[in-house]
Every structure is written in structure tokens, then in C-alpha cells.
Motif scaffolding. Structure first.
Motif, PDB file in Angstrom:
ATOM      1  N   GLN A   1     -48.638 -28.587 -24.684  1.00  9.64           N
ATOM      2  CA  GLN A   1     -47.308 -29.100 -25.034  1.00  9.64           C
ATOM      3  C   GLN A   1     -46.447 -29.401 -23.824  1.00  9.64           C
ATOM      4  O   GLN A   1     -45.402 -30.050 -23.954  1.00  9.64           O
ATOM      5  N   LEU A   2     -46.854 -28.941 -22.663  1.00  9.82           N
ATOM      6  CA  LEU A   2     -46.043 -29.176 -21.473  1.00  9.82           C
ATOM      7  C   LEU A   2     -45.987 -30.671 -21.162  1.00  9.82           C
ATOM      8  O   LEU A   2     -47.031 -31.327 -21.077  1.00  9.82           O
ATOM      9  N   PRO A   3     -44.798 -31.232 -20.980  1.00 11.81           N
ATOM     10  CA  PRO A   3     -44.709 -32.648 -20.605  1.00 11.81           C
ATOM     11  C   PRO A   3     -45.424 -32.910 -19.276  1.00 11.81           C
ATOM     12  O   PRO A   3     -45.424 -32.057 -18.383  1.00 11.81           O
ATOM     13  N   ASP A   4     -45.997 -34.085 -19.149  1.00  9.34           N
ATOM     14  CA  ASP A   4     -46.776 -34.424 -17.964  1.00  9.34           C
ATOM     15  C   ASP A   4     -45.983 -34.246 -16.672  1.00  9.34           C
ATOM     16  O   ASP A   4     -46.512 -33.776 -15.666  1.00  9.34           O
ATOM     17  N   SER A   5     -44.718 -34.618 -16.690  1.00  7.22           N
ATOM     18  CA  SER A   5     -43.920 -34.578 -15.460  1.00  7.22           C
ATOM     19  C   SER A   5     -43.629 -33.153 -14.993  1.00  7.22           C
ATOM     20  O   SER A   5     -43.220 -32.945 -13.845  1.00  7.22           O
ATOM     21  N   PHE A   6     -43.849 -32.150 -15.877  1.00  4.44           N
ATOM     22  CA  PHE A   6     -43.619 -30.758 -15.498  1.00  4.44           C
ATOM     23  C   PHE A   6     -44.908 -30.041 -15.109  1.00  4.44           C
ATOM     24  O   PHE A   6     -44.898 -28.826 -14.902  1.00  4.44           O
ATOM     25  N   ASP A   7     -45.993 -30.774 -15.007  1.00  4.08           N
ATOM     26  CA  ASP A   7     -47.248 -30.186 -14.536  1.00  4.08           C
ATOM     27  C   ASP A   7     -47.059 -29.719 -13.098  1.00  4.08           C
ATOM     28  O   ASP A   7     -46.703 -30.511 -12.218  1.00  4.08           O
ATOM     29  N   GLY A   8     -47.250 -28.426 -12.843  1.00  4.39           N
ATOM     30  CA  GLY A   8     -47.028 -27.855 -11.513  1.00  4.39           C
ATOM     31  C   GLY A   8     -45.629 -27.313 -11.297  1.00  4.39           C
ATOM     32  O   GLY A   8     -45.301 -26.859 -10.186  1.00  4.39           O
ATOM     33  N   PHE A   9     -44.789 -27.314 -12.332  1.00  5.36           N
ATOM     34  CA  PHE A   9     -43.417 -26.796 -12.228  1.00  5.36           C
ATOM     35  C   PHE A   9     -43.462 -25.306 -11.894  1.00  5.36           C
ATOM     36  O   PHE A   9     -44.203 -24.536 -12.498  1.00  5.36           O
ATOM     37  N   ARG A  10     -42.647 -24.892 -10.923  1.00  3.64           N
ATOM     38  CA  ARG A  10     -42.695 -23.529 -10.396  1.00  3.64           C
ATOM     39  C   ARG A  10     -41.419 -22.767 -10.770  1.00  3.64           C
ATOM     40  O   ARG A  10     -40.302 -23.228 -10.494  1.00  3.64           O
ATOM     41  N   ILE A  11     -41.607 -21.597 -11.386  1.00  2.00           N
ATOM     42  CA  ILE A  11     -40.494 -20.739 -11.821  1.00  2.00           C
ATOM     43  C   ILE A  11     -40.542 -19.429 -11.049  1.00  2.00           C
ATOM     44  O   ILE A  11     -41.561 -18.728 -11.065  1.00  2.00           O
ATOM     45  N   ALA A  12     -39.451 -19.098 -10.362  1.00  4.59           N
ATOM     46  CA  ALA A  12     -39.311 -17.774  -9.750  1.00  4.59           C
ATOM     47  C   ALA A  12     -38.526 -16.896 -10.721  1.00  4.59           C
ATOM     48  O   ALA A  12     -37.481 -17.300 -11.233  1.00  4.59           O
ATOM     49  N   PHE A  13     -39.046 -15.706 -10.968  1.00  5.04           N
ATOM     50  CA  PHE A  13     -38.415 -14.784 -11.912  1.00  5.04           C
ATOM     51  C   PHE A  13     -38.222 -13.439 -11.228  1.00  5.04           C
ATOM     52  O   PHE A  13     -39.162 -12.853 -10.691  1.00  5.04           O
ATOM     53  N   ALA A  14     -36.977 -12.948 -11.237  1.00  2.43           N
ATOM     54  CA  ALA A  14     -36.661 -11.643 -10.647  1.00  2.43           C
ATOM     55  C   ALA A  14     -35.795 -10.863 -11.625  1.00  2.43           C
ATOM     56  O   ALA A  14     -34.889 -11.414 -12.251  1.00  2.43           O
ATOM     57  N   SER A  15     -36.077  -9.557 -11.750  1.00  2.00           N
ATOM     58  CA  SER A  15     -35.390  -8.754 -12.753  1.00  2.00           C
ATOM     59  C   SER A  15     -35.189  -7.326 -12.263  1.00  2.00           C
ATOM     60  O   SER A  15     -35.840  -6.894 -11.310  1.00  2.00           O
ATOM     61  N   ASP A  16     -34.291  -6.613 -12.917  1.00  2.00           N
ATOM     62  CA  ASP A  16     -34.099  -5.170 -12.703  1.00  2.00           C
ATOM     63  C   ASP A  16     -33.881  -4.827 -11.233  1.00  2.00           C
ATOM     64  O   ASP A  16     -34.620  -4.055 -10.634  1.00  2.00           O
ATOM     65  N   PHE A  17     -32.827  -5.386 -10.680  1.00  2.00           N
ATOM     66  CA  PHE A  17     -32.492  -5.135  -9.272  1.00  2.00           C
ATOM     67  C   PHE A  17     -31.967  -3.713  -9.062  1.00  2.00           C
ATOM     68  O   PHE A  17     -32.247  -3.089  -8.051  1.00  2.00           O
ATOM     69  N   HIS A  18     -31.152  -3.253  -9.992  1.00  2.00           N
ATOM     70  CA  HIS A  18     -30.536  -1.919  -9.890  1.00  2.00           C
ATOM     71  C   HIS A  18     -29.981  -1.696  -8.478  1.00  2.00           C
ATOM     72  O   HIS A  18     -30.277  -0.693  -7.825  1.00  2.00           O
ATOM     73  N   TYR A  19     -29.167  -2.644  -8.051  1.00  2.00           N
ATOM     74  CA  TYR A  19     -28.606  -2.603  -6.699  1.00  2.00           C
ATOM     75  C   TYR A  19     -27.348  -1.735  -6.705  1.00  2.00           C
ATOM     76  O   TYR A  19     -26.434  -2.001  -7.488  1.00  2.00           O
ATOM     77  N   GLU A  20     -27.287  -0.637  -5.917  1.00  2.00           N
ATOM     78  CA  GLU A  20     -28.282  -0.181  -4.987  1.00  2.00           C
ATOM     79  C   GLU A  20     -28.985   1.046  -5.563  1.00  2.00           C
ATOM     80  O   GLU A  20     -28.354   2.006  -5.948  1.00  2.00           O
TER      81      GLU A  20
END
Length: 275
Positions: free
Chosen positions: A42-61
Motif C-alpha cells: 500500500q505504500l505509495p511509490d514516491s515513499f519507497d525508502g522513506f526514513r522515519i526516526a523515532f525516539a521515546s521515553d527521554f525521562h530527562y533528566e
């Protein structure tokens, strides 16, 4: 006596192994960048290779403190991501200057910007603090909302879940109003949400909250249950009962106790592929 010696040796092995694993990280404060390749027809052709960075639960500090901010930025930059998604729990139990954290996140430039949801640690006075920092640094907060990412005349959808622990108010997924043929990435703090409610029309979910258990044995079991489903949604790529994939991050910081064993802190990189 033999049992006592066995458990002492086992404990030392765990500690030394954990230290060795941490020392191998090239980010000097973030355990790793964990990559997942996700394939979909289902992924559109133009999004082939699309890169997602995901970061969670920093609990800073927490264990993640000011000294580790440069490592976070280095790990994020290593993803060469098109978009940054944030999974909640930004402030530690002892507080922390969130301007320092969001200033660093703002230095990570992507073509499609940054989106985030709130975690359970934002269900108090921290909510307004985090919201102000998001507004100041240009992070788009998605609370039961959907946004569209365009590439030419093709698009994918990003969906964020508001307080996934309150199913009385938030137990209807916003994806139910979307079309089945759309490609939808859902962002939710806890992976339990993908099993608690019907998330039809979702193609991929990103979640945190579990910390990978913080302490795990054989990288599969943990005595700490951050999920009511036990170890089922502990870490990594899993699927709900509908067969929808969910990626659960170990997160960045620590909660309750500032310790990690066999659960390296991580930035997640997801690369979407046309199947």
C-alpha cells in the motif's frame, strides 16, 4: 552454597556483559540506532525508502542527562531521516530543563519536521511544559489527529493518539475514519493501545513506554511489567491480534530505577519500502 555461588557468578556475568555492550556503542551515551525495514504493497511509490526516526521515553533528566544530549543528536543525525517522531515521556521523575532537550531535538533537521505525542508522565503539570516546548521548537503535537505528508501528488498519513491509557475518552481510534487504501503510520505512547482498541486502517504503529523492561534476561523476559500484556509487547517488532505491526522502542531514558541490563537505550530508524 553451590546455589549461592551460581547466582553470584550469574549476576557478575550479567553486569559485565551489560558494561561490555554499553562500551561498544559509538554514540557514547545512547546504546544504539535500531533499524527496521518495513514492506507494504500500500505504500505509495514516491515513499519507497522513506526514513522515519523515532525516539521515546527521554525521562530527562534520569540516566539520560545533560552529558548524553550530544550523543542523542549524533544518533539522530546518523539516521538521515526524512521525519522525526517523538513518543512521549519527556521529563524525568526528578524534573529536568526541557528547554535543553528540545533545543537539541530542534537541531536535528528533517524534510518533514517533527511530530509528537504525550506520555503518561505528561498527565500532570508536565503537560503544559512539554506543550510550550513543542510550540517553541516547531514540534507538531498530534492528539487524536491525523496529518498528511505529501510527495508530489502522493501522500501518507501520520496519526497521533491522545492519552492512550484513558479509553473512556480516547478508546476510538482516529484511523477508523480513514480509508483502508491509505498508508497510515500511528504514533502512540503505549503499545497496549494497539490491542485495547480497534485500530483498523493502520499500517504501522510506533510505541514506547515499556523501556524494554530496563532489565531483561535473554533479551526476551523481564521482571518489570510496563504493559498489562506482560512480555508480549516488550520490545522490537510485534503484531496485534489484527496482524498490524507495532514497533516498540526501548526508549532513551530510565524510569523507577536508573539501570539497564540487556535493554540498550535506542533511537529507532524505520525505512519504508514498497513491496
Amino acid at each position: 552454597m553451590k546455589k549461592m555461588i551460581y547466582f553470584i557468578v550469574l549476576a557478575l556475568t550479567i553486569v559485565l556483559s551489560s558494561c561490555a555492550t554499553a562500551s561498544l556503542s559509538k554514540y557514547h551515551g545512547i546504546g544504539r540506532v535500531k533499524k527496521y525495514d518495513i514492506y507494504s504493497k500500500q505504500l505509495p511509490d514516491s515513499f519507497d525508502g522513506f526514513r522515519i526516526a523515532f525516539a521515546s521515553d527521554f525521562h530527562y533528566e534520569s540516566r539520560f542527562d545533560r552529558k548524553r544530549l550530544p550523543a542523542l543528536l549524533k544518533a539522530l543525525q546518523a539516521t538521515r531521516a526524512d521525519i522525526l517522531l517523538l513518543g512521549g515521556d519527556y521529563r524525568g521523575r526528578n524534573g529536568g530543563n526541557l528547554s535543553e532537550l528540545f533545543d537539541v531535538l530542534q537541531q536535528f533537521h528533517t524534510s518533514y519536521g517533527a511530530y509528537g505525542v504525550m506520555g503518561n508522565h505528561e498527565n500532570n503539570a508536565n503537560y503544559e511544559v512539554v506543550k510550550r516546548e513543542m510550540e517553541r521548537t516547531g514540534v507538531r503535537l498530534l492528539e487524536h489527529q491525523v496529518d498528511t505528508l505529501w510527495k508530489g501528488n502522493q501522500y501518507i498519513l501520520i496519526c497521533g493518539i491522545r492519552n492512550p491509557f484513558d479509553l473512556t475518552k480516547n478508546g476510538v481510534s482516529p484511523t477508523l475514519s480513514l480509508r483502508a487504501e491509505d498508508y497510515v503510520v500511528m504514533l502512540t505512547h503505549t503499545p497496549d493501545y494497539v490491542e485495547d482498541v480497534d485500530i483498523s486502517n493502520t499500517d504501522l504503529t510506533l510505541a514506547g513506554h515499556t523501556h524494554g523492561g530496563q532489565v531483561s534476561f535473554f533479551r526476551k523476559y523481564t521482571p518489570a511489567h510496563f504493559s498489562k500484556y506482560g512480555n508480549r509487547f516488550l520490545t522490537g517488532l510485534k503484531h496485534n491480534s489484527q496482524g498490524i505491526p507495532v514497533i516498540i522502542s526501548n526508549g532513551i531514558g530510565t524510569s523507577r530505577k536508573d539501570i539497564r541490563l540487556f535493554t540498550p537505550s535506542e533511537v529507532v530508524l524505520v525505512i519504508l519500502h514498497k513491496d
